[in-house]
Design a protein around this motif. Structure first.
Motif, short mmCIF file in Angstrom:
data_model
loop_
_atom_site.label_atom_id
_atom_site.label_comp_id
_atom_site.label_asym_id
_atom_site.label_seq_id
_atom_site.Cartn_x
_atom_site.Cartn_y
_atom_site.Cartn_z
N PHE A 1 6.86 -9.05 13.00
CA PHE A 1 7.48 -9.08 11.68
C PHE A 1 7.83 -7.65 11.32
CE2 PHE A 1 4.55 -12.68 11.72
CZ PHE A 1 5.37 -13.71 11.29
N PHE A 2 8.95 -7.45 10.65
CA PHE A 2 9.32 -6.11 10.22
C PHE A 2 9.99 -6.17 8.86
CE2 PHE A 2 12.64 -7.77 12.94
CZ PHE A 2 13.78 -7.62 12.17
N GLU A 3 9.91 -5.04 8.15
CA GLU A 3 10.54 -4.94 6.84
C GLU A 3 11.00 -3.50 6.62
OE1 GLU A 3 9.51 -5.66 2.12
OE2 GLU A 3 8.34 -6.70 3.64
N LYS A 4 12.21 -3.36 6.14
CA LYS A 4 12.76 -2.05 5.84
C LYS A 4 12.36 -1.67 4.42
CE LYS A 4 17.00 0.64 5.98
NZ LYS A 4 18.42 0.64 6.23
N VAL A 5 11.82 -0.46 4.28
CA VAL A 5 11.45 0.08 2.98
C VAL A 5 12.06 1.48 2.91
CG1 VAL A 5 9.55 0.73 1.46
CG2 VAL A 5 9.26 -1.20 3.03
N TYR B 1 0.84 -1.20 0.00
CA TYR B 1 0.00 0.00 0.00
C TYR B 1 0.88 1.25 0.00
CZ TYR B 1 -3.96 3.02 1.19
OH TYR B 1 -4.92 3.99 1.18
N TYR B 2 1.91 1.25 0.80
CA TYR B 2 2.85 2.37 0.87
C TYR B 2 3.52 2.59 -0.49
CZ TYR B 2 7.11 4.95 2.04
OH TYR B 2 8.12 5.86 2.07
N LYS B 3 4.00 1.54 -1.10
CA LYS B 3 4.67 1.65 -2.39
C LYS B 3 3.73 2.14 -3.48
CE LYS B 3 8.25 -1.79 -1.47
NZ LYS B 3 8.75 -3.16 -1.77
N ALA B 4 2.47 1.74 -3.42
CA ALA B 4 1.49 2.13 -4.45
C ALA B 4 0.90 3.52 -4.22
CB ALA B 4 0.35 1.10 -4.49
N ASN B 5 0.82 3.97 -2.96
CA ASN B 5 0.09 5.20 -2.65
C ASN B 5 0.91 6.33 -2.06
OD1 ASN B 5 -2.89 4.45 -3.13
ND2 ASN B 5 -2.08 2.72 -1.96
N GLY B 6 2.15 6.05 -1.69
CA GLY B 6 2.99 7.09 -1.11
C GLY B 6 2.80 7.26 0.38
N ALA C 1 -3.73 6.03 6.35
CA ALA C 1 -4.43 4.74 6.45
C ALA C 1 -3.93 3.92 7.63
CB ALA C 1 -4.27 3.94 5.15
N PHE C 2 -2.62 3.90 7.86
CA PHE C 2 -2.05 3.14 8.98
C PHE C 2 -2.51 3.72 10.32
CE2 PHE C 2 2.02 2.38 6.25
CZ PHE C 2 1.31 1.56 5.39
N ASN C 3 -2.65 5.04 10.39
CA ASN C 3 -3.02 5.72 11.64
C ASN C 3 -4.51 5.64 11.97
OD1 ASN C 3 -0.34 6.48 11.87
ND2 ASN C 3 -0.67 8.54 11.13
N ASP C 4 -5.31 5.17 11.03
CA ASP C 4 -6.76 5.08 11.23
C ASP C 4 -7.06 3.84 12.09
OD1 ASP C 4 -9.51 4.85 11.12
OD2 ASP C 4 -9.63 4.85 8.93
N TYR D 1 2.86 -0.22 12.66
CA TYR D 1 3.56 1.00 13.04
C TYR D 1 4.83 1.10 12.21
CZ TYR D 1 6.55 -1.54 16.50
OH TYR D 1 7.43 -2.37 17.14
N VAL D 2 5.31 2.34 12.06
CA VAL D 2 6.46 2.60 11.20
C VAL D 2 7.47 3.44 11.99
CG1 VAL D 2 7.24 3.54 8.99
CG2 VAL D 2 4.93 2.59 9.17
N LEU D 3 8.74 3.05 11.86
CA LEU D 3 9.84 3.74 12.55
C LEU D 3 10.76 4.40 11.53
CD1 LEU D 3 10.77 0.72 14.84
CD2 LEU D 3 9.58 2.79 15.58
N ASP D 4 11.30 5.56 11.90
CA ASP D 4 12.33 6.17 11.07
C ASP D 4 13.68 5.58 11.49
OD1 ASP D 4 13.41 7.59 13.27
OD2 ASP D 4 12.84 9.55 12.50
#
Length: 150
Positions: free
Chosen positions: A135-139, A40-45, A52-55, A68-71
């Motif tokens: 589970f985590f993935e770096k993007v 979703y992130y890759k397709a929508n920015g 969407a994630f915060n909803d 959740y997403v970390l910098d």
């Protein structure tokens, strides 16, 4: 009459316990939600994805599963169940056993790109500290995370 009230209370209690038991996401669901969030992130920015994630009632929060997403510095940039964490640096956050799990997630994500991490955390459904596997993935330079309670 007392027996009827007792039966109603017991049935209600059992129904509530069943609902709580059903409110646990599985490893497969957590991995699927993470994969869906990354796509979703890759397709929508960033802006649309983070909204969407915060909803908390949206497609990226289900039962006790959330994204959740970390910098790179361990600052929360998006969180599905606790908006107060957004903007907070959590790099030194420890679980109840003293494990710096955010730092461990970031270190492994930087080394391998993706993986899993076990730690203890408060379940937003039960409000109790429970064993969690994530589970985590770096993007790019961010790390996307979704876990389930065991």
């Amino acid at each position: 009459m007392k027996k009827l009230i007792m039966v109603i209370l017991v049935v209600g209690l059992l129904a509530g316990m069943t609902t709580l038991a059903l409110a646990k996401g599985t490893a497969k669901e957590a991995k699927g939600m993470l994969d869906k969030a990354v796509s979703y992130y890759k397709a929508n920015g960033k802006d649309k994805a983070f909204a969407a994630f915060n909803d908390s009632k949206g497609q990226f929060v289900k039962e006790d599963l959330y994204i959740y997403v970390l910098d790179p510095k361990g600052v929360v940039v998006s969180h599905g169940t606790n908006a107060k964490l957004i903007g907070q640096p959590l790099i030194d956050l420890k679980d109840s056993d003293g494990k710096k799990f955010i730092k461990a997630i970031l270190d492994e994500a930087n080394a391998k790109g993706k993986g899993t991490m076990d730690y203890k955390w408060t379940n937003p459904v039960s409000k109790k500290v429970e064993q969690k596997s994530t589970f985590f993935e770096k993007v790019g330079d961010m790390v996307f995370v979704c876990g389930f309670y065991k």
